[in-house]
Design a protein around this motif. Structure first.
Motif, PDB file in Angstrom:
ATOM      1  N   PRO A  98      21.734-113.010 -47.301  1.00 46.03           N
ATOM      2  CA  PRO A  98      21.771-114.285 -48.020  1.00 46.03           C
ATOM      3  C   PRO A  98      22.208-115.414 -47.098  1.00 46.03           C
ATOM      4  N   PRO A  99      21.611-116.588 -47.219  1.00 48.17           N
ATOM      5  CA  PRO A  99      21.940-117.693 -46.306  1.00 48.17           C
ATOM      6  C   PRO A  99      23.428-117.966 -46.166  1.00 48.17           C
ATOM      7  N   ALA A 100      24.159-117.923 -47.271  1.00 46.75           N
ATOM      8  CA  ALA A 100      25.584-118.257 -47.218  1.00 46.75           C
ATOM      9  C   ALA A 100      26.390-117.282 -46.377  1.00 46.75           C
ATOM     10  N   ASP A 101      25.881-116.066 -46.186  1.00 46.77           N
ATOM     11  CA  ASP A 101      26.611-115.058 -45.416  1.00 46.77           C
ATOM     12  C   ASP A 101      26.238-115.062 -43.935  1.00 46.77           C
ATOM     13  N   MET A 102      25.226-115.840 -43.565  1.00 48.35           N
ATOM     14  CA  MET A 102      24.729-115.778 -42.186  1.00 48.35           C
ATOM     15  C   MET A 102      25.740-116.272 -41.153  1.00 48.35           C
ATOM     16  N   PRO A 103      26.392-117.426 -41.350  1.00 47.78           N
ATOM     17  CA  PRO A 103      27.354-117.865 -40.329  1.00 47.78           C
ATOM     18  C   PRO A 103      28.471-116.852 -40.094  1.00 47.78           C
ATOM     19  N   THR A 104      28.963-116.233 -41.159  1.00 47.42           N
ATOM     20  CA  THR A 104      30.017-115.236 -41.005  1.00 47.42           C
ATOM     21  C   THR A 104      29.522-114.038 -40.206  1.00 47.42           C
ATOM     22  N   ALA A 105      28.296-113.601 -40.491  1.00 49.32           N
ATOM     23  CA  ALA A 105      27.735-112.467 -39.755  1.00 49.32           C
ATOM     24  C   ALA A 105      27.553-112.803 -38.275  1.00 49.32           C
ATOM     25  N   LEU A 106      27.142-114.039 -37.980  1.00 53.06           N
ATOM     26  CA  LEU A 106      26.991-114.453 -36.589  1.00 53.06           C
ATOM     27  C   LEU A 106      28.343-114.507 -35.892  1.00 53.06           C
ATOM     28  N   GLN A 107      29.335-115.055 -36.567  1.00 48.80           N
ATOM     29  CA  GLN A 107      30.661-115.180 -35.975  1.00 48.80           C
ATOM     30  C   GLN A 107      31.288-113.814 -35.703  1.00 48.80           C
ATOM     31  N   SER A 108      31.024-112.857 -36.581  1.00 51.39           N
ATOM     32  CA  SER A 108      31.596-111.516 -36.413  1.00 51.39           C
ATOM     33  C   SER A 108      30.875-110.691 -35.359  1.00 51.39           C
ATOM     34  N   GLY A 109      29.698-111.138 -34.926  1.00 47.83           N
ATOM     35  CA  GLY A 109      28.929-110.380 -33.955  1.00 47.83           C
ATOM     36  C   GLY A 109      28.013-109.348 -34.569  1.00 47.83           C
ATOM     37  N   SER A 110      27.909-109.317 -35.888  1.00 46.99           N
ATOM     38  CA  SER A 110      27.019-108.366 -36.551  1.00 46.99           C
ATOM     39  C   SER A 110      25.559-108.653 -36.244  1.00 46.99           C
ATOM     40  N   ILE A 111      25.248-109.912 -36.006  1.00 43.74           N
ATOM     41  CA  ILE A 111      23.896-110.332 -35.652  1.00 43.74           C
ATOM     42  C   ILE A 111      23.989-111.266 -34.457  1.00 43.74           C
ATOM     43  N   SER A 112      22.880-111.398 -33.740  1.00 42.65           N
ATOM     44  CA  SER A 112      22.868-112.314 -32.596  1.00 42.65           C
ATOM     45  C   SER A 112      22.308-113.677 -32.971  1.00 42.65           C
ATOM     46  N   GLY A 113      21.712-113.768 -34.170  1.00 43.27           N
ATOM     47  CA  GLY A 113      21.156-115.037 -34.595  1.00 43.27           C
ATOM     48  C   GLY A 113      20.603-114.958 -35.993  1.00 43.27           C
ATOM     49  N   TYR A 114      20.273-116.113 -36.537  1.00 43.97           N
ATOM     50  CA  TYR A 114      19.627-116.173 -37.844  1.00 43.97           C
ATOM     51  C   TYR A 114      18.712-117.378 -37.895  1.00 43.97           C
ATOM     52  N   ILE A 115      17.694-117.261 -38.712  1.00 43.19           N
ATOM     53  CA  ILE A 115      16.757-118.359 -38.916  1.00 43.19           C
ATOM     54  C   ILE A 115      16.753-118.665 -40.406  1.00 43.19           C
ATOM     55  N   VAL A 116      17.077-119.899 -40.760  1.00 39.19           N
ATOM     56  CA  VAL A 116      17.318-120.223 -42.162  1.00 39.19           C
ATOM     57  C   VAL A 116      17.265-121.723 -42.356  1.00 39.19           C
ATOM     58  N   ALA A 117      17.304-122.128 -43.618  1.00 39.02           N
ATOM     59  CA  ALA A 117      17.304-123.548 -43.949  1.00 39.02           C
ATOM     60  C   ALA A 117      18.644-124.191 -43.610  1.00 39.02           C
ATOM     61  N   GLU A 118      18.594-125.486 -43.383  1.00 38.34           N
ATOM     62  CA  GLU A 118      19.808-126.285 -43.229  1.00 38.34           C
ATOM     63  C   GLU A 118      20.529-126.388 -44.575  1.00 38.34           C
ATOM     64  N   PRO A 119      21.845-126.616 -44.560  1.00 44.40           N
ATOM     65  CA  PRO A 119      22.651-127.006 -43.404  1.00 44.40           C
ATOM     66  C   PRO A 119      23.379-125.849 -42.730  1.00 44.40           C
ATOM     67  N   PHE A 120      22.926-124.604 -42.918  1.00 39.69           N
ATOM     68  CA  PHE A 120      23.629-123.475 -42.320  1.00 39.69           C
ATOM     69  C   PHE A 120      23.484-123.457 -40.801  1.00 39.69           C
ATOM     70  N   CYS A 121      22.419-124.055 -40.289  1.00 34.48           N
ATOM     71  CA  CYS A 121      22.258-124.148 -38.838  1.00 34.48           C
ATOM     72  C   CYS A 121      23.193-125.228 -38.280  1.00 34.48           C
ATOM     73  N   ALA A 122      23.216-126.370 -38.942  1.00 33.70           N
ATOM     74  CA  ALA A 122      24.135-127.435 -38.530  1.00 33.70           C
ATOM     75  C   ALA A 122      25.582-127.003 -38.695  1.00 33.70           C
ATOM     76  N   ALA A 123      25.867-126.206 -39.711  1.00 33.58           N
ATOM     77  CA  ALA A 123      27.236-125.725 -39.924  1.00 33.58           C
ATOM     78  C   ALA A 123      27.695-124.880 -38.742  1.00 33.58           C
ATOM     79  N   ALA A 124      26.798-124.057 -38.189  1.00 34.20           N
ATOM     80  CA  ALA A 124      27.164-123.250 -37.025  1.00 34.20           C
ATOM     81  C   ALA A 124      27.511-124.145 -35.838  1.00 34.20           C
TER      82      ALA A 124
END
Length: 478
Positions: free
Chosen positions: A275-301
């Motif tokens: 889910p988009p809302a969980d993507m920044p947390t997953a990136l920060q934890s190292g579970s994923i190396s990246g995500y592609i999604v709608a804004e503002p989750f990219c700007a939030a990172a």
């Protein structure tokens, strides 16, 4: 509570299944760690084996079976509607086997109301109507939210109660399908999948926006090739994000895989749905190396300092649509006047956003429509062709002069056809036999309410107000 097995695996240490039969609730400890829960297909299979009867396993495990009929579908059987007959959305499985009580009660209430007052979702009193808005907390929803907030709907005789926020695509689709909301923004590929695979009778009124998404990565990722051997998240299998990401991977000589562990040596990247809302947390934890999604989750990172933009999707597919305005087909068929005025309200809101982007970002924040920090929203709405993005390679086509997010309602037929073709070459964790026989040239006129869209645009200033032409050629350059 969730209907999404992947979400349950990711968020829960203990997972329970509600049954309709003699064992109403069963709870077990999740068989894998949270890091593994992101993508481990064996965890899903183990839970299915433990939780379900043989008949239920056939229903729940069947990505190879055709999508079931749904209550609002003309082909629905009308009996034995269960949660396990709910839509398979974004490759995840519906867990609950209890009856669809809420949807059936809503459907029954609409039927009774229709007999007295007119078509579903409207009061039947002359020109007045009520439309309930459903949305995800992303900037794609801005035209719907600001048309409500600024009174654009109200000025056209349409009452819109407070918009309802949904956390993921699956519950939003279910709300539209069950009649709990009347007008939503949906991923364009998801709208196609709903109409032609799941047989949910939906219609597209207009584009909600153009661009507005990006591939966001960890700070040590410099090139798309660096994603080989790692996991990257998409918001849904049927999304322009998945389509664009796989175009980028193929261009870089990297193969996308789903249920196979990624390998740097084999140059594979594993795609997972989060889910988009969980993507920044997953990136920060190292579970994923990246995500592609709608804004503002990219700007939030960027604002939070946990990631960076590797590539804007609008720099891969010039001024592409992502989300579109979707309603049930009954609205277009039974109340075309309401559908027309609703579309006019959305177009008016798009023009207002373009006229004052900063104020629009501020209103989305102050009105508590979007929970992300205001600096992230302002970055999305007001940042335009920052030279730093050209230097980093996030923008490779500055000559396109594309906005980070733009707003333009006209649904170009060429885009629909190109998208259907691109979906056919995109790997998804779902049965896509329905897609193989789909004619790209015929989808647009069937899926899009073209007459309503054109009339609404003419009534609000025409395409010239958006600086756009009636016909265009799709430009895709990964």
């Amino acid at each position: 509570m969730t209907h999404d097995l992947d979400e349950a695996l990711f968020l829960g240490d203990r997972i329970g299944l509600l049954h309709a039969g003699p064992r109403p609730l069963e709870v077990v400890t999740s068989p894998v760690t949270r890091r593994e829960q992101l993508t481990d297909g064996s965890a899903r299979r183990e839970l299915l084996a433990r939780f379900s009867s043989p008949a239920e396993r056939d229903d729940l495990g069947g990505h190879d079976s055709a999508a079931p009929a749904v209550p609002d579908s003309p082909t629905a059987p009308g009996t034995a509607s269960t949660r396990r007959e709910a839509l398979t959305i974004t490759g995840s499985l519906a867990l609950l086997a209890a009856p669809v009580v809420g949807s059936l009660l809503t459907s029954g209430a609409r039927t009774a109301a229709t007999a007295a007052t007119g078509p579903a979702g409207h009061d039947g009193g002359g020109e007045a109507a009520t439309l309930r808005i459903g949305y995800l907390p992303i900037t794609d929803a801005a035209p719907l939210l600001l048309a409500h907030d600024s009174g654009q709907f109200g000025r056209r005789g349409i009452t819109t109660p407070a918009p309802i926020l949904y956390r993921g695509w699956a519950p939003l689709v279910e709300a539209l399908q069950g009649g709990n909301v009347d007008i939503v923004h949906l991923l364009m590929p998801l709208a196609i999948q709903l109409r032609y695979d799941a047989k949910v009778p939906v219609k597209v009124l207009a584009w909600n926006h153009a661009n507005g998404s990006a591939l966001t990565v960890a700070k040590d990722v410099e090139r798309v090739e660096d994603l080989a051997g790692t996991k990257v998240a998409v918001p849904a299998w049927f999304s322009v994000h998945n389509v664009v990401l796989q175009k980028l991977l193929r261009e870089a000589g990297v193969k996308p895989v789903l249920d196979t562990a990624p390998s740097a040596g084999a140059r594979t990247t594993q795609l997972v749905v989060i889910p988009p809302a969980d993507m920044p947390t997953a990136l920060q934890s190292g579970s994923i190396s990246g995500y592609i999604v709608a804004e503002p989750f990219c700007a939030a990172a960027e604002v939070l300092g946990i990631g960076k933009i590797l590539r804007f999707t609008g720099d891969v597919w010039k001024d592409h649509a992502c989300c579109v305005t979707v309603v049930r087909e009954t609205l277009v068929r039974d109340r075309p006047d309401v559908a027309l005025r609703a579309t006019e309200a959305i177009i008016a809101a798009q023009l207002a956003i373009r006229a004052d982007r900063e104020a629009s970002a501020r209103r989305l924040s102050e009105g508590r429509y979007l929970p992300q920090p205001l600096p992230a929203l302002e970055r999305v709405f007001t940042t335009r062709r920052d030279p730093a993005y050209v230097t980093s390679g996030a923008i490779r086509h500055p000559e396109w002069e594309s906005q980070r997010i733009d707003f333009q309602p006209h649904p170009y037929p060429g885009y629909t056809g190109e998208l259907v073709g691109a979906m056919k070459e995109t790997v998804v964790d779902a049965n896509v036999t329905w897609l193989e026989d789909l004619d790209p040239a015929q989808v647009h006129d069937d899926l899009v309410a073209t007459d309503i869209s054109a009339a609404a645009l003419d009534a609000t200033g025409g395409l010239s107000a958006f600086g756009a032409a009636r016909v265009r050629t799709e430009v895709i350059e990964p």
